[in-house]
Design a protein around this motif. Structure first.
Motif, PDB file in Angstrom:
ATOM      1  N   GLU A 151      10.287  -0.254  -6.365  1.00 23.88           N
ATOM      2  CA  GLU A 151       9.782   0.237  -5.088  1.00 23.88           C
ATOM      3  C   GLU A 151       9.019  -0.847  -4.316  1.00 23.88           C
ATOM      4  O   GLU A 151       9.028  -0.861  -3.093  1.00 23.88           O
ATOM      5  CB  GLU A 151       8.881   1.456  -5.323  1.00 23.88           C
ATOM      6  N   PHE A 152       8.367  -1.758  -5.055  1.00 23.40           N
ATOM      7  CA  PHE A 152       7.627  -2.838  -4.384  1.00 23.40           C
ATOM      8  C   PHE A 152       8.585  -3.701  -3.569  1.00 23.40           C
ATOM      9  O   PHE A 152       8.331  -4.034  -2.417  1.00 23.40           O
ATOM     10  CB  PHE A 152       6.919  -3.724  -5.427  1.00 23.40           C
ATOM     11  N   TRP A 201       6.825   3.912  -8.440  1.00 20.63           N
ATOM     12  CA  TRP A 201       7.044   2.467  -8.469  1.00 20.63           C
ATOM     13  C   TRP A 201       8.495   2.110  -8.759  1.00 20.63           C
ATOM     14  O   TRP A 201       8.868   0.951  -8.700  1.00 20.63           O
ATOM     15  CB  TRP A 201       6.125   1.808  -9.519  1.00 20.63           C
ATOM     16  N   ALA A 202       9.282   3.109  -9.126  1.00 20.87           N
ATOM     17  CA  ALA A 202      10.676   2.834  -9.490  1.00 20.87           C
ATOM     18  C   ALA A 202      11.557   4.034  -9.189  1.00 20.87           C
ATOM     19  O   ALA A 202      11.081   5.167  -9.068  1.00 20.87           O
ATOM     20  CB  ALA A 202      10.788   2.496 -10.979  1.00 20.87           C
ATOM     21  N   LEU A 203      12.829   3.769  -9.085  1.00 21.42           N
ATOM     22  CA  LEU A 203      13.809   4.826  -8.880  1.00 21.42           C
ATOM     23  C   LEU A 203      13.749   5.829 -10.035  1.00 21.42           C
ATOM     24  O   LEU A 203      13.963   7.028  -9.849  1.00 21.42           O
ATOM     25  CB  LEU A 203      15.205   4.178  -8.837  1.00 21.42           C
ATOM     26  N   SER A 204      13.424   5.313 -11.220  1.00 26.22           N
ATOM     27  CA  SER A 204      13.338   6.177 -12.388  1.00 26.22           C
ATOM     28  C   SER A 204      11.977   6.879 -12.492  1.00 26.22           C
ATOM     29  O   SER A 204      11.655   7.475 -13.512  1.00 26.22           O
ATOM     30  CB  SER A 204      13.614   5.370 -13.664  1.00 26.22           C
ATOM     31  N   GLY A 205      11.167   6.785 -11.424  1.00 24.58           N
ATOM     32  CA  GLY A 205       9.934   7.573 -11.343  1.00 24.58           C
ATOM     33  C   GLY A 205      10.281   9.006 -10.963  1.00 24.58           C
ATOM     34  O   GLY A 205      11.440   9.420 -11.017  1.00 24.58           O
ATOM     35  N   TYR A 206       9.267   9.765 -10.558  1.00 28.58           N
ATOM     36  CA  TYR A 206       9.529  11.183 -10.274  1.00 28.58           C
ATOM     37  C   TYR A 206       9.491  11.468  -8.774  1.00 28.58           C
ATOM     38  O   TYR A 206       8.958  10.689  -7.986  1.00 28.58           O
ATOM     39  CB  TYR A 206       8.529  12.073 -11.020  1.00 28.58           C
ATOM     40  N   TRP A 207      10.046  12.614  -8.424  1.00 29.23           N
ATOM     41  CA  TRP A 207      10.133  13.022  -7.014  1.00 29.23           C
ATOM     42  C   TRP A 207       8.737  13.353  -6.496  1.00 29.23           C
ATOM     43  O   TRP A 207       8.006  14.136  -7.099  1.00 29.23           O
ATOM     44  CB  TRP A 207      11.073  14.231  -6.898  1.00 29.23           C
ATOM     45  N   THR A 208       8.386  12.708  -5.389  1.00 27.83           N
ATOM     46  CA  THR A 208       7.034  12.883  -4.840  1.00 27.83           C
ATOM     47  C   THR A 208       7.053  13.700  -3.555  1.00 27.83           C
ATOM     48  O   THR A 208       6.046  13.818  -2.876  1.00 27.83           O
ATOM     49  CB  THR A 208       6.414  11.508  -4.522  1.00 27.83           C
ATOM     50  N   GLY A 209       8.246  14.198  -3.201  1.00 29.77           N
ATOM     51  CA  GLY A 209       8.359  14.931  -1.946  1.00 29.77           C
ATOM     52  C   GLY A 209       8.890  14.054  -0.812  1.00 29.77           C
ATOM     53  O   GLY A 209       9.196  14.552   0.271  1.00 29.77           O
ATOM     54  N   GLN A 210       8.969  12.749  -1.066  1.00 29.25           N
ATOM     55  CA  GLN A 210       9.466  11.777  -0.072  1.00 29.25           C
ATOM     56  C   GLN A 210      10.631  11.018  -0.691  1.00 29.25           C
ATOM     57  O   GLN A 210      10.573  10.728  -1.879  1.00 29.25           O
ATOM     58  CB  GLN A 210       8.393  10.711   0.191  1.00 29.25           C
ATOM     59  N   ASN A 242       0.814  -1.219   0.000  1.00 30.51           N
ATOM     60  CA  ASN A 242       0.000   0.000   0.000  1.00 30.51           C
ATOM     61  C   ASN A 242       0.846   1.265   0.000  1.00 30.51           C
ATOM     62  O   ASN A 242       0.489   2.265  -0.612  1.00 30.51           O
ATOM     63  CB  ASN A 242      -0.946   0.018   1.202  1.00 30.51           C
ATOM     64  N   LYS A 243       1.949   1.186   0.708  1.00 30.53           N
ATOM     65  CA  LYS A 243       2.867   2.331   0.734  1.00 30.53           C
ATOM     66  C   LYS A 243       3.292   2.717  -0.678  1.00 30.53           C
ATOM     67  O   LYS A 243       3.380   3.891  -1.015  1.00 30.53           O
ATOM     68  CB  LYS A 243       4.145   1.944   1.501  1.00 30.53           C
ATOM     69  N   VAL A 244       3.574   1.698  -1.494  1.00 26.72           N
ATOM     70  CA  VAL A 244       4.005   1.960  -2.870  1.00 26.72           C
ATOM     71  C   VAL A 244       2.841   2.553  -3.659  1.00 26.72           C
ATOM     72  O   VAL A 244       2.995   3.538  -4.378  1.00 26.72           O
ATOM     73  CB  VAL A 244       4.488   0.668  -3.567  1.00 26.72           C
ATOM     74  N   PHE A 245       1.659   1.965  -3.451  1.00 28.55           N
ATOM     75  CA  PHE A 245       0.473   2.453  -4.156  1.00 28.55           C
ATOM     76  C   PHE A 245       0.258   3.936  -3.856  1.00 28.55           C
ATOM     77  O   PHE A 245       0.073   4.751  -4.761  1.00 28.55           O
ATOM     78  CB  PHE A 245      -0.753   1.631  -3.734  1.00 28.55           C
ATOM     79  N   GLU A 246       0.308   4.256  -2.572  1.00 28.96           N
ATOM     80  CA  GLU A 246       0.037   5.634  -2.172  1.00 28.96           C
ATOM     81  C   GLU A 246       1.100   6.603  -2.673  1.00 28.96           C
ATOM     82  O   GLU A 246       0.807   7.757  -2.991  1.00 28.96           O
ATOM     83  CB  GLU A 246      -0.064   5.722  -0.641  1.00 28.96           C
ATOM     84  N   SER A 247       2.331   6.134  -2.765  1.00 33.25           N
ATOM     85  CA  SER A 247       3.419   7.043  -3.167  1.00 33.25           C
ATOM     86  C   SER A 247       3.344   7.404  -4.657  1.00 33.25           C
ATOM     87  O   SER A 247       3.884   8.414  -5.084  1.00 33.25           O
ATOM     88  CB  SER A 247       4.775   6.409  -2.884  1.00 33.25           C
TER      89      SER A 247
END
Ligand SMILES: *Cc1c(COP(=O)(O)O)cnc(C)c1O
Length: 427
Positions: free
Chosen positions: A256-257, A37-46, A29-34
């Motif tokens: 991230e999973f 899903w990957a290091l190559s994703g974007y900065w979410t503030g966390q 769920n933590k991954v879902f909420e963030s």
């Protein structure tokens, strides 16, 4: 021997992985909420879960740096590359191991030089390392096998003297401590696997740890297509990976999973390892009482031992020459255990049919193509161990006391039955 013979008819053995469903779901769920899903994703503030896990795992091991990877094999590969090992170089490693370290050496176009192991720990024999050093030798891969630890004092001493790099393959020893230091923090780089069977697992996964900042910078780029993580000034929605390009990398990033699952389990690792140790000591005490059985020696310098596989050996002659494959299959039937949970130990690399580098055209022919070279190698301690060593998966060390007693009882029973059938003894 004095053990419990009345084992339940249908024994339920512990299974692996042993992760609580609620915890599993909350880590997903933590991954879902963030939404990342990957290091190559974007900065979410966390910070990414990958970075959170890397931070916790490096702290756990007492080193400043950790680079998670897709698996233990890619961790070994980037470790070799980070140390600048490649064409024309030789790397010394034990013959008795899963083949991944030898394959990794071939994958950087260097030559694996197989060394024999010590009879009572099944880890690389330091004397053998010295005999095999040439002017091409660049590094040593020490594998901490089946919970035993390689003699890191001697290995580091040799490495210092000949100016060699040391990679500790810790795929089977997460959390072990050699003279106050976690394994993986003693050599230049420690590599880990988080494959399904390992004591810390995300199905697939791996990591490389180090105390050297320059090595870390290279490891980082080697695992994420020559990119590093941006330090500051990042805005929501920006890529966190920035294009560095000081060393050619590939993509070996952990998702991230997987990172979330690993992070969630890390807190319990020492405690679970302690539980395994209690039962391993009990099993060793019981097996020591069985005629023809020999348990592994634990070096006095080992402060904490992680059991990935619990290995024990039997006297080959006493067992009328029965090979470990056959012995293991009798034991599997007797204990109602699958081959994931109980099996013969590895064949040494040069005898392992999975090791067939001559089938691969991209390898340097001088290193790999000579099938006769590999088959001509003779490493007697490793070869003997392969024939009389049985390995029990660490999940089984979470069994009850009476189940552990039943294992020792069954080993004795199977051994006696073999002797009775084969009648190889004189009395
Ligand atoms: C499992 C293992 C590896 C490889 O790890 P993967 O994650 O399967 O690539 C390397 N070395 C040893 C000793 C292992 O047991």
């Amino acid at each position: 021997m004095n053990v419990n013979k009345s084992a339940p008819s249908e024994i339920i053995w512990p299974r692996w992985p042993m992760v609580d469903q609620h915890k599993f779901e909350s880590s997903m769920n933590k991954v879902f909420e963030s939404q990342r899903w990957a290091l190559s994703g974007y900065w979410t503030g966390q910070p990414s879960l990958e970075q959170q896990f890397a931070k916790s795992f490096s702290e756990f091991n007492g080193v400043p740096y950790c680079v998670p990877t897709t698996n233990g094999s890619s961790a070994l590969l980037i470790a070799l590359e980070a140390l600048g090992i490649g064409i024309g170089d030789e790397v010394i490693l034990p013959a008795m191991t899963w083949m991944a370290p030898a394959t990794a050496v071939l994958n950087v176009n260097a030559k694996p030089i197989l060394a024999d192991v010590l009879d009572d720990t099944l880890c690389i024999d330091p004397e053998y390392i010295e005999q095999k050093i040439t002017d091409k030798t660049k590094g040593i891969i020490a594998v901490h096998l089946y919970g035993s630890l390689a003699n890191m004092d001697r290995i580091m001493e040799i490495a210092d003297r000949y100016k060699l790099f040391v990679i500790e393959d810790c795929a089977q020893s997460h959390g072990s401590i050699w003279k106050g230091k976690r394994v993986g923090s003693i050599g230049h780089i420690g590599t880990y696997s988080f494959q399904q069977g390992k004591v810390l697992t995300s199905g697939e996964g791996g990591a490389a740890i180090t105390s050297d900042k320059n090595i870390f910078k290279r490891l980082e780029q080697l695992r994420s297509d020559s990119r590093t993580l941006s330090a500051d000034g990042i805005r929501l929605g920006d890529m966190e990976l920035i294009e560095e390009g000081s060393i050619q990398g590939s993509n070996f990033c952990l998702s991230e999973f997987q990172a979330s699952l690993l992070h969630m389990q890390l807190d319990d690792l020492d405690e679970l390892n302690n539980q395994k140790t209690q039962n391993a000591l009990l099993l060793s005490d019981l097996l020591n009482e069985v005629n023809g059985i020999q348990v592994m020696r634990q070096d006095k310098r080992v402060d904490r031992q992680t059991y990935y596989g619990y290995a024990f050996r039997y006297d080959h002659e006493y067992a009328c020459g029965v090979l470990s494959e056959e012995f293991a299959s009798h034991l599997q039937k007797e204990l109602n255990m699958g081959s994931f949970y109980l099996h013969a130990c590895y064949q040494p690399i040069h005898k392992n049919k999975l090791f067939c580098p001559w089938t691969k055209k991209r390898y340097d022919p001088d290193n790999a193509m000579n099938k006769d070279y590999w088959h001509s190698l003779h490493l007697p301690v490793s070869e003997a161990a392969a024939n009389n060593t049985i390995v029990i998966h660490h999940a089984i060390l979470h069994a009850t006391k009476s189940q552990i007693e039943h294992i020792a009882y069954s080993v004795d029973k199977v051994l006696k039955r073999i002797r009775h059938k084969k009648r190889c003894f004189n009395s």
